[in-house]
Write a protein that holds these residues in place. Structure first.
Motif, PDB file in Angstrom:
ATOM      1  N   ILE A 151       0.844  -1.205   0.000  1.00  0.00           N
ATOM      2  CA  ILE A 151       0.000   0.000   0.000  1.00  0.00           C
ATOM      3  C   ILE A 151       0.877   1.253   0.000  1.00  0.00           C
ATOM      4  N   ARG A 152       1.965   1.206   0.792  1.00  0.00           N
ATOM      5  CA  ARG A 152       2.872   2.361   0.820  1.00  0.00           C
ATOM      6  C   ARG A 152       3.535   2.561  -0.544  1.00  0.00           C
ATOM      7  N   ARG A 153       3.834   1.455  -1.222  1.00  0.00           N
ATOM      8  CA  ARG A 153       4.440   1.541  -2.556  1.00  0.00           C
ATOM      9  C   ARG A 153       3.455   2.192  -3.542  1.00  0.00           C
ATOM     10  N   ASP A 154       2.172   1.902  -3.333  1.00  0.00           N
ATOM     11  CA  ASP A 154       1.139   2.459  -4.209  1.00  0.00           C
ATOM     12  C   ASP A 154       1.006   3.978  -4.082  1.00  0.00           C
ATOM     13  N   TYR A 155       1.546   4.541  -2.993  1.00  0.00           N
ATOM     14  CA  TYR A 155       1.483   5.997  -2.832  1.00  0.00           C
ATOM     15  C   TYR A 155       2.178   6.729  -3.967  1.00  0.00           C
ATOM     16  N   LYS A 156       3.201   6.081  -4.543  1.00  0.00           N
ATOM     17  CA  LYS A 156       3.892   6.667  -5.700  1.00  0.00           C
ATOM     18  C   LYS A 156       2.883   6.890  -6.821  1.00  0.00           C
ATOM     19  N   ALA A 157       2.052   5.855  -7.024  1.00  0.00           N
ATOM     20  CA  ALA A 157       1.031   5.957  -8.070  1.00  0.00           C
ATOM     21  C   ALA A 157       0.026   7.056  -7.738  1.00  0.00           C
TER      22      ALA A 157
END
Lengths: 132, 215
Positions: free
Chosen positions: B107-113
């Motif tokens: 989910i934290r990685r998705d913050y980039k998106a």
């Protein structure tokens, strides 16, 4: 339809249609939009090829966004991580048992979790062995 | 101009490169007070550049670059802050479980998106307002908004399923977890610590044994 099944299908639909790899998908959207703008700008300034570029600039933006998403997700499609042979075999057996009516739905749900837990067990074991 | 103001002005001239934006603005105001004349915008800009050159001995172009960099950093920081505020304390995912750890990292990685999509929306708004590419801007904005909603919906559904103990009970999700583990390796796990694989829920008690302890 209970909430478990409903949320399962919603999640699958969202994953398959939009956000299996959100970074690639969002970059694909941006890529499509930039491509659309570039085509429009080129059609304004490049006079010799104006007829071609004018036609290109008329392409619907939705198609260009779709192209961007497809290009940026292509790498993920080709390099899908493979799961271990044991897990694959266990899942195949479970499916077969379910289709033949030997395993109930509730039992199958628990068994899927068992497969995951066992795989994590193996990974943690191998990590501990490597540490020793 | 009184003596104290003149001293401050001289001090500001001497301090040179260390000027902040605010002190430059103050300096410009002093110059205006000194001249006591009506100044047009163009003249004000010329004076500003002249004063800036005198103060920092640098080309004004460089200062614009710094300003652009400054605002981009501030903007990206604001975006991150907004996103973290939106999600602060709302996750029901247990961080002490392996699946919880993996999913929270995802989910934290998705913050980039999410950041990329928010930028998309901002750019499309600006494009729509200031250029003639209205259709492109509209498409870009709507597309980005849809994906943003999809990402948030995906996170919420995932959170609900983990919280209720549904996550990982079908072939699709089991494969997803296994692929995630395979692709990321074991570097996400706390070595030597026996933690649960799945989050506690009424339906999953039988499987919530510590990892590393055989059933």
């Amino acid at each position: 339809m209970d909430l478990n099944t409903l949320t399962k299908y919603i999640k699958m639909a969202l994953d398959l249609l939009f956000v299996k790899d959100p970074v690639a998908t969002s970059m694909g959207v941006l890529f499509g939009c930039i491509l659309h703008l570039l085509l429009a700008i080129v059609s304004l300034f490049v006079s010799p090829a104006a007829a071609v570029t004018e036609e290109l600039s008329k392409i619907n933006i939705a198609y260009l966004i779709a192209l961007g998403i497809f290009i940026l997700n292509w790498k993920n499609f080709l390099h899908r991580p493979k799961i271990s042979y044991e897990a694959e075999y266990a899942i195949a057996l479970l499916k077969q048992g379910q289709s033949e009516g030997l395993i109930s739905k509730t039992d199958a749900r628990l068994q899927y979790k068992r497969i995951v837990t066992d795989e994590i067990d193996k990974l943690v074991d191998s990590m501990n062995n490597a540490k020793e | 101009m009184d003596k104290r103001k003149r001293e401050r002005l001289e001090k500001a001239h001497k301090s040179g490169v260390r000027f902040g934006l605010a002190s430059r603005r103050t300096l410009l105001r002093y110059v205006f007070e000194l001249e006591k004349v009506e100044i047009s915008k163009k003249l004000a800009r010329e004076i500003y550049i002249a004063v800036h050159r005198q103060a920092t001995d640098a080309k004004p172009v460089e200062s614009y670059k710094i300003r652009i960099k400054f605002f981009s950093v501030i903007f990206s920081g604001l975006l991150s802050k907004c996103i973290s505020l939106l999600d602060q304390g709302t996750f029901k995912i247990d961080k002490d479980t392996i699946i919880g750890t993996l999913i929270l990292k995802r989910i934290r990685r998705d913050y980039k998106a999410v950041q990329c999509l928010l930028l998309n929306i901002l750019c499309s708004t600006l494009l729509g307002l200031f250029t003639s590419f209205t259709s492109s801007a509209l498409g870009m904005g709507i597309g980005s908004l849809l994906f943003l909603i999809a990402i948030k919906a995906s996170h919420k559904v995932l959170e609900y399923r983990i919280d209720k103990g549904f996550y990982g009970d079908n072939e699709y999700e089991a494969r997803e977890i296994l692929q995630f583990i395979t692709s990321d390796g074991g570097n996400k796990f706390d070595k030597g610590k026996k933690i649960r694989a799945f989050q506690s829920a009424s339906e999953t008690h039988s499987l919530n044994r510590p990892v590393g302890v055989k059933a």
